[in-house]
Design an enzyme around this catalytic site. Structure first.
Site, mmCIF file in Angstrom:
data_model
loop_
_atom_site.group_PDB
_atom_site.id
_atom_site.type_symbol
_atom_site.label_atom_id
_atom_site.label_comp_id
_atom_site.label_asym_id
_atom_site.label_seq_id
_atom_site.Cartn_x
_atom_site.Cartn_y
_atom_site.Cartn_z
ATOM 1 N N ALA A 1 -0.532 -91.897 -50.520
ATOM 2 C CA ALA A 1 -0.802 -93.129 -49.781
ATOM 3 C C ALA A 1 0.220 -93.188 -48.659
ATOM 4 C CB ALA A 1 -0.664 -94.334 -50.701
ATOM 5 N N GLY B 1 -1.389 -87.085 -47.354
ATOM 6 C CA GLY B 1 -0.958 -85.958 -48.176
ATOM 7 C C GLY B 1 -1.496 -84.679 -47.567
ATOM 8 N N ALA C 1 -1.758 -85.683 -38.182
ATOM 9 C CA ALA C 1 -2.808 -84.888 -38.816
ATOM 10 C C ALA C 1 -3.035 -83.529 -38.166
ATOM 11 C CB ALA C 1 -4.120 -85.672 -38.798
ATOM 12 N N ALA C 2 -2.266 -83.202 -37.143
ATOM 13 C CA ALA C 2 -2.554 -81.996 -36.355
ATOM 14 C C ALA C 2 -2.489 -80.719 -37.174
ATOM 15 C CB ALA C 2 -1.600 -81.912 -35.172
ATOM 16 N N GLY C 3 -1.374 -80.502 -37.865
ATOM 17 C CA GLY C 3 -1.209 -79.267 -38.626
ATOM 18 C C GLY C 3 -2.209 -79.139 -39.754
ATOM 19 N N ASP C 4 -2.479 -80.241 -40.445
ATOM 20 C CA ASP C 4 -3.424 -80.191 -41.562
ATOM 21 C C ASP C 4 -4.849 -79.965 -41.068
ATOM 22 O OD1 ASP C 4 -1.365 -80.622 -43.367
ATOM 23 O OD2 ASP C 4 -1.565 -82.802 -43.243
#
Length: 304
Positions: free
Chosen positions: A12, A39, A252-255
């Protein structure tokens, strides 16, 4: 049907927007607050599900607390097409938590409390070994116990599964793990943590890539932010430029990059094509605020 499997964390995310990132001892007033699903493992699973086509199955092995936010996460993932088979609820810990500060420049700092992620032990992995055996690709990170990641990689390699390691967050890990990895995708900081080489440009990235090859992975992809990504294989080494956009949030870029990379490889694309596809997906994600809500859908890449 191509089967993509992610093993990893679910958190979260408590996000605060600040004019600038705080320095040590500094208190800043937030311009906004929101609670999001995040996560690294969950983000990558969502990216894989949203960017996949109909002939692909996406599974996610994770642990959630038996709490409202954990249940809400699982429901949202299933709406995106993630299968529920690998999702386990535990009473031992609450769902993992991350505190995220985002500056006006799109930079971020993150602190994580593992919570239920820490209960994803090798023993807890055993009921899900069949998912690994049936997978075509396995993507893992380092927000769950390293010993469990190691066991998952061992089982994957024993069953002919292509393995991808996103070694994030940056930490020192045993060399046995690297020998089980086909594709490794560190950013500059993670590459430096593993190799000891400070990665600041293409030349230093090439040096780090060669050292990473010596540890085991045949494909090394070092993401370099706005510069793109250095792709190194046994046959070639080249910088693949990214897509230039005005970033507002890089959480969120890398994921997104990693989930998209696995999707493209699963569809039979070359590694060069897969990196380009991953760049396109990551570029869209940084133009939006948030973690999973910033991750694009497949049709958005076609429209961009």
């Amino acid at each position: 049907m191509t089967r993509l499997l992610i093993l990893g964390s679910a958190n979260a995310d408590h996000v605060m927007n600040l004019k600038q990132l705080p320095s040590a001892g500094q208190t800043l007033m937030s311009r906004g607050y929101r609670l999001e699903h995040g996560g690294k493992g969950a983000n990558q699973a969502v990216a894989a599900a949203r960017l996949s086509q109909n002939d692909t199955r996406v599974d996610f092995i994770c642990h959630l607390g038996r709490d409202a936010v954990g249940q809400a996460m699982a429901q949202a993932w299933q709406q995106d097409g993630i299968m529920p088979d690998g999702i386990t609820y535990t009473d031992a810990q609450p769902t993992g938590t991350a505190m995220i500060f985002v500056s006006d420049k799109g930079e971020n700092v993150i602190g994580v409390s593992a919570g239920a992620n820490a209960t994803l032990t090798p023993e807890a992995l055993e009921p899900h070994l069949a998912l690994i055996e049936k997978a075509d690709y396995l993507l893992v990170q380092l927000e769950t116990p390293a010993v469990t990641v190691l066991d998952a990689l061992k089982h994957a390699k024993a069953n002919g599964v292509t393995t991808i390691l996103n070694p994030a967050p940056a930490m020192v890990i045993g060399k046995d793990l690297f020998r089980l990895v086909d594709v490794i995708t560190p950013n500059e900081t993670e590459a430096e943590t593993i190799t000891g080489i400070e990665v600041t440009d293409e030349q230093s990235a090439r040096m780090a890539a060669q050292m990473l090859h010596q540890l085991g992975p045949q494909v090394v992809i070092i993401t370099l932010g706005k510069q793109g990504a250095l792709l190194s294989t046994k046959d070639s080494c080249a910088l693949i430029p990214g897509v230039q956009v005005a970033a507002i949030d890089t959480v969120a870029a890398g994921d997104t990059f990693n989930g998209a990379l696995m999707v493209a490889l699963g569809e039979g694309n070359s590694i060069e094509e897969a990196v380009a596809f991953a760049h396109s997906a990551a570029a869209i994600s940084v133009t939006r605020a948030g973690a999973q809500r910033a991750i694009p859908y497949r049709h958005e890449l076609a429209d961009s």
